[in-house]
Design a protein around this motif. Structure first.
Motif, PDB file in Angstrom:
ATOM      1  N   UNK A 193      42.137  33.153  36.164  1.00 11.14           N
ATOM      2  CA  UNK A 193      41.964  34.617  36.106  1.00 11.14           C
ATOM      3  C   UNK A 193      41.310  35.047  34.790  1.00 11.14           C
ATOM      4  N   UNK A 194      40.435  36.005  34.879  1.00 15.69           N
ATOM      5  CA  UNK A 194      39.762  36.459  33.668  1.00 15.69           C
ATOM      6  C   UNK A 194      40.519  37.619  33.041  1.00 15.69           C
ATOM      7  N   UNK A 195      40.189  37.871  31.809  1.00 21.82           N
ATOM      8  CA  UNK A 195      40.742  39.051  31.138  1.00 21.82           C
ATOM      9  C   UNK A 195      39.599  39.733  30.397  1.00 21.82           C
ATOM     10  N   UNK A 196      39.868  40.924  29.924  1.00 21.62           N
ATOM     11  CA  UNK A 196      38.791  41.680  29.289  1.00 21.62           C
ATOM     12  C   UNK A 196      38.068  40.862  28.237  1.00 21.62           C
ATOM     13  N   UNK A 197      38.846  40.118  27.483  1.00 21.91           N
ATOM     14  CA  UNK A 197      38.286  39.332  26.378  1.00 21.91           C
ATOM     15  C   UNK A 197      37.210  38.336  26.856  1.00 21.91           C
ATOM     16  N   UNK A 220      37.466  42.283  35.783  1.00 26.36           N
ATOM     17  CA  UNK A 220      38.819  41.752  35.611  1.00 26.36           C
ATOM     18  C   UNK A 220      39.653  42.095  36.840  1.00 26.36           C
ATOM     19  N   UNK A 221      39.528  43.326  37.269  1.00 27.28           N
ATOM     20  CA  UNK A 221      40.323  43.731  38.427  1.00 27.28           C
ATOM     21  C   UNK A 221      39.940  42.979  39.695  1.00 27.28           C
ATOM     22  N   UNK A 222      38.665  42.625  39.786  1.00 25.26           N
ATOM     23  CA  UNK A 222      38.247  41.833  40.951  1.00 25.26           C
ATOM     24  C   UNK A 222      38.616  40.365  40.777  1.00 25.26           C
ATOM     25  N   UNK A 223      39.092  40.035  39.602  1.00 21.82           N
ATOM     26  CA  UNK A 223      39.495  38.647  39.358  1.00 21.82           C
ATOM     27  C   UNK A 223      38.312  37.700  39.251  1.00 21.82           C
ATOM     28  N   UNK A 224      37.186  38.243  38.818  1.00 21.77           N
ATOM     29  CA  UNK A 224      35.997  37.397  38.712  1.00 21.77           C
ATOM     30  C   UNK A 224      35.868  36.809  37.308  1.00 21.77           C
ATOM     31  N   UNK A 225      35.387  35.603  37.234  1.00 22.63           N
ATOM     32  CA  UNK A 225      35.145  34.987  35.934  1.00 22.63           C
ATOM     33  C   UNK A 225      33.657  35.070  35.592  1.00 22.63           C
ATOM     34  N   UNK A 226      33.348  34.996  34.304  1.00 18.20           N
ATOM     35  CA  UNK A 226      31.959  35.197  33.873  1.00 18.20           C
ATOM     36  C   UNK A 226      30.940  34.327  34.613  1.00 18.20           C
ATOM     37  N   UNK A 229      32.002  50.593  41.351  1.00 17.70           N
ATOM     38  CA  UNK A 229      31.467  49.275  40.992  1.00 17.70           C
ATOM     39  C   UNK A 229      32.101  48.192  41.854  1.00 17.70           C
ATOM     40  N   UNK A 230      33.391  48.315  42.014  1.00 23.34           N
ATOM     41  CA  UNK A 230      34.084  47.320  42.835  1.00 23.34           C
ATOM     42  C   UNK A 230      33.613  47.381  44.280  1.00 23.34           C
ATOM     43  N   UNK A 231      33.533  48.581  44.812  1.00 21.61           N
ATOM     44  CA  UNK A 231      33.074  48.701  46.196  1.00 21.61           C
ATOM     45  C   UNK A 231      31.666  48.132  46.338  1.00 21.61           C
ATOM     46  N   UNK A 232      30.841  48.422  45.368  1.00 22.47           N
ATOM     47  CA  UNK A 232      29.462  47.932  45.426  1.00 22.47           C
ATOM     48  C   UNK A 232      29.448  46.409  45.379  1.00 22.47           C
ATOM     49  N   UNK A 233      30.218  45.854  44.466  1.00 20.67           N
ATOM     50  CA  UNK A 233      30.234  44.388  44.333  1.00 20.67           C
ATOM     51  C   UNK A 233      30.838  43.729  45.567  1.00 20.67           C
ATOM     52  N   UNK A 234      31.728  44.426  46.248  1.00 23.64           N
ATOM     53  CA  UNK A 234      32.361  43.854  47.428  1.00 23.64           C
ATOM     54  C   UNK A 234      31.593  44.126  48.720  1.00 23.64           C
ATOM     55  N   UNK A 235      30.671  45.067  48.658  1.00 19.06           N
ATOM     56  CA  UNK A 235      29.911  45.420  49.865  1.00 19.06           C
ATOM     57  C   UNK A 235      29.065  44.243  50.340  1.00 19.06           C
ATOM     58  N   UNK A 236      29.027  44.047  51.628  1.00 20.62           N
ATOM     59  CA  UNK A 236      28.158  43.005  52.183  1.00 20.62           C
ATOM     60  C   UNK A 236      26.796  43.617  52.460  1.00 20.62           C
ATOM     61  N   UNK A 237      25.847  43.242  51.629  1.00 26.39           N
ATOM     62  CA  UNK A 237      24.500  43.804  51.770  1.00 26.39           C
ATOM     63  C   UNK A 237      24.060  44.399  50.448  1.00 26.39           C
ATOM     64  N   UNK A 238      22.909  45.003  50.480  1.00 22.50           N
ATOM     65  CA  UNK A 238      22.344  45.565  49.259  1.00 22.50           C
ATOM     66  C   UNK A 238      23.117  46.826  48.881  1.00 22.50           C
TER      67      UNK A 238
END
Ligand code: TPP
Ligand code: TPP
Ligand code: SF4
Ligand code: SF4
Ligand code: MG
Ligand code: MG
Lengths: 589, 284, 284, 589
Positions: free
Chosen positions: C1-5, C32-38, C180-189
């Motif tokens: 899991x990532x953190x802000x740092x 961070x909330x999406x749990x994505x790493x760099x 931002x989260x919705x955009x990153x999770x959206x399937x498609x452009x």
């Protein structure tokens, strides 16, 4: 005397204002002035500086040593303390800089406090700094008064007086507290004529010189060359020319269009030119990449267009705000197919003015694209120079307009002629149609596919015109010894630093500078056999602000000549005088 | 006064049956009906089958680069706002290579006209997909069929608030001629998308295909209503609306630039070198 | 899991008070909330203040040319459809220099996200008009004020049938993070235009100006209704709708290309030189 | 024996089918074949031709004289009658051509009627023409049968038989009516090995040769070089490569994207390469103009990319479907800033195959852009050649992928190294981040502004890599006399015609060809001192298909060498053998 003031600080702190005012002040006071700037690609913060050199004799480069360092932040002290000359001083306001330095050559002047006290406004702190400089140099405030009056003409006398009060307080403080100040400043001597003028009260005592940067010089040259249409997309270091032209567009018959991209910009310039007005576009090397196809279009349709390219360190985005001379061969060979072009690479604002004018004339006369190559260094440096003379720029309308045109029985846009130059008419000015095409075309301008027309058109467009254009190109400038043992060759913006280095070295050596500012068609040797000068020399050096010595390569391709030594610099900064002398000094010049 | 003969140019190199031939005919007739003479119009075209258009008639002509008609056309108008300017482009030319210029020409709203010969394919380069090619069409470059959603030029133009947005069909000569005239007479940027069969490379959107689908919008359609126009623009498939889809009154750019607004065209304004001398004064 | 740092990069060189700083913050929190790493994200940016974005966080980064974010971003996704790709552009970058790519990215509908940091001005080059600059704004390059109609990115995207069209405001962090989260999770452009004050060069559309005007679209707005979305998109002035304006379900391009659809990403598919030998046979 | 068949007619009449079938037939029959095409930029009408030369010894150019002219329209007769050889014949169908000619060497064959009679279908008229050719040449129809069977495999035996019947009827008619036919055709002799094979029934009697055009060769080379991503925008003469790749994309791990414009195409190719796959783009000179900025981006970010440029006569749109070699200096110097690049200019399909493969290898190994320069002539000409060997193309994955990468403690995309080549990793394959920037950057790939990093990066990116790449470049090919008195120099697609001219002249003179196909970095003289060969020669000629002798200029810039004579041709057509011999014959070769 020969002093350098460097003002350093963060973007947004106003160091450019201080620098610009000082430069103008010194110029008005009769000194020779040379300034250069160094800034980052950001709007606030970081580290920038503005360097103002002034002297009582001709100067044309920046030096490494600094006499007065005006530090608007701590970082400036750290970065530049080592550059101080033996008499050098750092001036700073410990309140702004948030540091109090020990040391005899660091002078804390409370700019901000003085501004508050004298003018009741802390934003006058930069004016206080200007005043302090004058104080330290022992100069009076008369010229500053004049300058402020002009600058704030619209804001009224009160603002001028406030500023003046701030400056005076700064000057007083400096005079009172600068035990270390060892600057001796003499207003340069006047010529007899100037003395007469001065006596007649016509002007102030100093000789009249202009202070001009490369950007303004290009803009003024374009106006004098009859530019009526300027289309561009912003890109450092060419945006200055766009802004300059935009500012003129209220006063003159000139339209300035900000295009959606560089492709549109050059196609617009070509369109306007086709319609009958002299036109120009400007960009940096990266933006020019997008104009390459349009350049070819200008070549094929024989549409006159002037293209200003401000070089900057590349590839790609590179260093957006810094300087380099690495686009010469690129510009020379840009675009598919073969057609003539003109390339001017002025070395100083004076050349920038005249050569921009000349670029317009040649573009129109031969119906070819003409380039002005500059760079961030030339764009920003200010020089003092003698009055420019617009009359020296040829302006002649080579186009067929209403009257003449209507008289013609026939008109063919791309008619074959002895010179290869076909009549260029204004569309709509008569019943004659003006037809042109990016495809290979016939004399009428309509598209064809046959071999014979192709051959004749290439002959007309390229082979006939090219030598005629070459005849119009001036030879390189030889400065220094007329039979030099050592020749330093340069092109474009290295003019000033090479010239001054050669002047220095010339005191003891047989040396000369050979400077190329009209680069293409490559100058012939008919008017001046510069090749002979090079061949007779014992040692020849080509100095360029790039990594691969592009001009030297061009020289070899054109003339076969090979230099003894190549000097290059590609760190994004211009040559300072001492740096070049070092480079040359290693060898027995 | 001009007559059809005044507009006779080179023999067209288009394929027999090509819709471009019909567009050319409508254009010549529109010019004659408007009473315009060849030298009163400048045609700017790009590269493509449509780009050859000006060679097959007689007018002032700038046949420029693929995709770059609009910057040239706009600048001609800026330099001479007494000249009528017609930009002629293909669908690849205008919506593909030249998409960015199309967007910005609509914003500028200069008083020029744009015809897009929209055959929904790249004709001259032998049949690759253009931005308006239907999904699924198989070509040499699209062996799995076109996988992108086609660009809807009318919807796009309405979204960009182009001041005149219309669609014609090469097979409906009367309507087309009328639309051409309205476009040429419109004050502002007038955009006319002309559906045109390509007999050699577009075997889907044939003459027949268009004829069955195209219908002229009726008087119930209000071209002044942008949202209604948008809704109408979305129709493209079983039914294809033709006619003026959207129209608005806006100031043109040439009316807004002080140097030329209500003044002589730039090309006729005198050059006064004396004026320039004054500029130098500031540098002393 | 990532953190802000995990997402701390270089110190931003933006002006104090710049809206970009807020966008950056929202982005890091969204990640961070999406749990994505760099390393799970590649940011592609252009040139401009917005273009510096990836240097101020930590992710895979391709900081390319001014205006050319989308072609690079799309190709990365085509080459590796397991990589999340975020394109970050300025308004000049995306709607000016890069307008043509914007049009076509919407047509392709690859599963990537686009943030446009829309400060309605060219920040990095010191304040010229961008395509979204308000009419009338005076700048160094526009001494008579901007004379073109501004481009409406939301209306344009709806017209192009982009599959996710939203607007955020840097001053509304909570909403922005969500978008931002919705955009990153959206399937498609997924296209997110983010209004952002430029304190140095845009004295008209200030933080205050935006704050007074921006309002989140309520549940009564149906993002599935294209005409309603268009109508809503036309609102920009006294009131500015934020939130998801338009959304549709469409197949993504990577789902349609046989070579990669339901298969390993191209970058992981083995290269089999043997296969190539067979190709030569046809030439005997 | 050495015959030329020219098929002329309008676009859309199917002359390309006739030409292609004949070429393949002759190749299969064991002849050496060389074809070239000439067509207008239109889809129907106009005048096109397809020229098929075949012989029993190596040939590599087209000739001026025609032995059989197949005229599909009247215009073809008018245009080409004068080209007939002493034994030459015109073959035409008076019904199609709408003209009946007198004259012994004009043979009216009712193609259409024969097609109707023999196969009940007038669209077989072209097959009748093919049959007629075979009949006139006294060749059997066995190979044609084989070919038709392959071609119509999916359509079934019936279609094959119909075609065969049409061909046979054509052949019969020709044999019966061609009193004038004086063609003697011998299937070239077999080697001992081939005879054994033939005896064993393994293959037909003729030696196995491939027939290949330049376009397919580039595509095949790209596949063998590991190309996985091809992005392009259509433009003649590069569209063929795009179509070739698109056709492959169903069979291999390959994505082909038609981009919205060339700018997108190159940026896509760069993006895909960054993501970890070998990638390529292709265009013509005019489209490449729009890729110049992207090229610079590849240079700065050190992203491998292969760029195919098909030259055509320019400037601007020029002659879209014709040939020229005028983009060499343009491609060499394209883009702002300084960075290394590789340029390959193959002279025939064989070279096109191997050098495309090599371009991929060098691009990947040194992380630089690599070009393949072609032109319409090379793109379309078909050559017979010996079997290509994919194993001769180096394929090595130089990138860091998951396993290796994860093991590294640190990773820096632009780390300084001795060779200047930094590790190139696949983003996302591990926790290491892959960061790169079009601005000047540090080893991590993040943007910087300092002078020191700049200098080190230019050294790394350019100055260190360039000499290493140069070491990989093969010297030019010397063909003919090893100590020639006369040297004919060429580059790219003039290979074949120069070679054949030199072979001819070599019968009486000391002459050689020096052909450059790996052009940049310009080959050193370490492996083969070609400069010495030139210097020793009495007469040196540079032959180019352009107006300004670009290669000669490059030669001078790189080596100082100046040719005795420059031969140019810029009518949009390739050199025919006789033309070149004429050009050379004027001087004492
Ligand atoms: C920069 C550039 N790229 C590509 C081309 C090649 N090209 C010429 S016309 C054309 C497309 C033609 O399609 P369209 O614009 O729809 O016109 P049409 O032929 O269908 O009328 C292309 C790709 C070119 N001339 N210039
Ligand atoms: C081809 C090219 N043209 C122009 C530029 C100069 N340039 C850099 S950023 C920029 C505009 C920035 O505006 P925007 O995209 O809105 O970004 P912002 O700085 O406002 O975030 C321009 C014109 C460039 N780098 N490259
Ligand atoms: S290819 Fe299509 S568009 Fe072009 S001339 Fe033929 S029918 Fe018309
Ligand atoms: S100039 Fe504007 S956009 Fe750029 S950093 Fe400053 S406030 Fe932000
Ligand atoms: Mg089309
Ligand atoms: Mg912006």
């Amino acid at each position: 005397m020969d002093y350098t003031i460097k003002i350093g600080g963060q973007a947004g702190q106003g160091l450019q204002t201080i620098g610009a005012v000082l430069a103008k002040l010194f110029a008005r006071s009769g000194f020779h002035v040379f300034t250069h700037q160094d800034y980052m690609s950001r709007i606030r913060g970081g580290h920038n500086f503005y360097q103002v050199r002034f002297a009582d004799r001709e100067i044309s480069a920046s030096r490494k040593v600094v006499d007065i360092l005006v530090a608007l932040d701590k970082n400036t002290v750290a970065e530049h303390l080592g550059e101080l000359s033996p008499v050098g001083l750092v001036v700073y306001d410990s309140e702004t800089v948030r540091e109090k330095y020990d040391g005899e050559n660091l002078l804390d002047i409370p700019f901000r406090q003085i501004a508050m006290d004298a003018a009741g406004n802390r934003i006058m702190e930069n004016t206080v700094a200007v005043g302090a400089m004058l104080g330290m140099l022992g100069m009076d405030l008369e010229t500053l008064d004049e300058l402020l009056t002009e600058t704030f003409a619209r804001k009224g006398r009160e603002v001028v007086d406030q500023n003046l009060a701030a400056a005076k307080a700064g000057a007083d403080f400096a005079r009172g507290n600068c035990g270390q100040c060892n600057f001796s400043v003499n207003i340069p001597g006047l010529t007899a004529a100037q003395e007469k003028e001065a006596a007649a009260g016509v002007s102030r005592a100093a000789p009249k010189r202009m202070l001009m940067d490369g950007t303004s010089a290009v803009g003024l040259g374009a106006l004098a060359g009859g530019c009526r249409f300027y289309a561009a997309y912003p890109m450092t270091p060419s945006t200055g020319v766009m802004n300059f032209m935009a500012a003129q567009s209220g006063r003159h018959s000139l339209i300035v269009e900000q295009a959606e991209d560089e492709i549109a910009a050059i196609n617009m310039a070509i369109g306007a030119s086709y319609a009958g007005v002299r036109s120009m576009t400007g960009t940096a090397g990266g933006g020019f990449a997008l104009m390459v196809e349009g350049l070819s279009l200008a070549g094929m349709t024989e549409t006159p267009v002037v293209i200003f390219v401000g070089q900057r360190p590349a590839p790609a985005t590179g260093f957006p705000t810094r300087t380099e001379q690495a686009d010469l061969l690129y510009i020379l060979h840009a675009a598919h197919g073969e057609f003539p072009r003109v390339i001017m690479a002025p070395g100083n604002p004076e050349q920038a003015y005249y050569l921009t004018g000349k670029a317009f004339d040649l573009a129109e006369k031969y119906q070819v694209p003409a380039f002005i190559i500059s760079d961030q260094y030339l764009a920003d440096t200010e020089w003092t120079l003698d009055a420019l003379d617009p009359a020296k720029i040829i302006y002649q309308d080579y186009r067929l307009r209403a009257g003449e045109l209507a008289k013609l029985a026939d008109y063919q846009r791309h008619a074959y002629t002895d010179t290869g130059v076909s009549p260029l008419a204004e569309p709509g000015a008569s019943h004659h149609l003006v037809v042109t095409d990016s495809d290979e075309h016939d004399e009428d301008g309509h598209l064809v596919e046959d071999a014979e027309t192709r051959v004749r058109m290439v002959e007309k467009r390229l082979l006939k015109k090219q030598p005629l254009i070459r005849d119009q190109i001036s030879p390189p400038l030889l400065h220094g010894d007329k039979k030099p043992e050592t020749v330093i060759v340069g092109w474009g913006s290295t003019y000033g630093v090479i010239k001054e280095a050669v002047d220095r070295l010339g005191e003891k050596h047989s040396i000369a500078m050979l400077h190329f500012s009209e680069i293409y068609p490559f100058p012939g040797t008919g008017k001046f056999d510069y090749l002979e000068v090079l061949r007779q020399a014992k040692f020849t050096v080509c100095v360029e602000n790039n990594a691969t010595s592009q001009f030297a390569r061009l020289m070899r391709a054109e003339t076969g000549f090979v230099f003894s030594k190549l000097v290059t610099k590609f760190d994004g900064r211009p040559y300072l005088l001492e740096e070049l002398l070092d480079e040359l000094g290693e060898h027995d010049v | 006064m001009s007559e059809l003969e005044s507009f006779r140019g080179q023999n067209p190199a288009w394929c027999p049956g090509c819709g471009n031939l019909q567009i050319l005919r409508a254009f010549k007739m529109a010019m004659v009906e408007l009473g315009l003479e060849p030298h009163e119009l400048t045609i700017v075209s790009g590269i493509g089958q449509a780009g050859k258009f000006p060679h097959y008639t007689r007018c002032n002509t700038f046949n420029g680069l693929h995709g770059r008609t609009l910057p040239v056309a706009q600048a001609i108008r800026l330099a001479n706002h007494e000249m009528r300017v017609l930009a002629v482009a293909g669908d690849g030319d205008c919506y593909g290579e030249g998409g960015n210029h199309f967007l910005n020409a609509m914003r500028r709203n200069l008083n020029i006209t744009l015809f897009v010969h929209d055959n929904q394919v790249y004709g001259l380069t032998k049949g690759q997909a253009s931005p308006t090619t239907d999904e699924g069409m198989i070509t040499g470059a699209q062996p799995f069929g076109v996988l992108y959603e086609p660009l809807n030029p009318i919807a796009l133009a309405v979204a960009m608030d182009a001041s005149f947005v219309a669609r014609g069909f090469s097979g409906d000569q009367d309507q087309l001629r009328g639309l051409m005239q309205s476009a040429l007479e419109h004050k502002g940027f007038a955009f006319l998308d002309i559906l045109q069969p390509c007999v050699s490379y577009n075997k889907i959107n044939t003459f027949q295909w268009y004829r069955e689908r195209c219908y002229p919008v009726g008087p119930e359609h209000d071209p002044g209503d942008r949202v209604a126009a948008f809704q109408r623009a979305l129709e493209f498939g079983e039914r294809i609306p033709t006619g003026i889809i959207y129209r608005s009154e806006r100031q043109t750019l040439e009316e807004r630039i002080p140097v030329i607004a209500n003044r002589e065209p730039l090309v006729k304004q005198p050059f006064l070198p004396e004026d320039m001398a004054g500029e130098l004064q500031r540098f002393f």
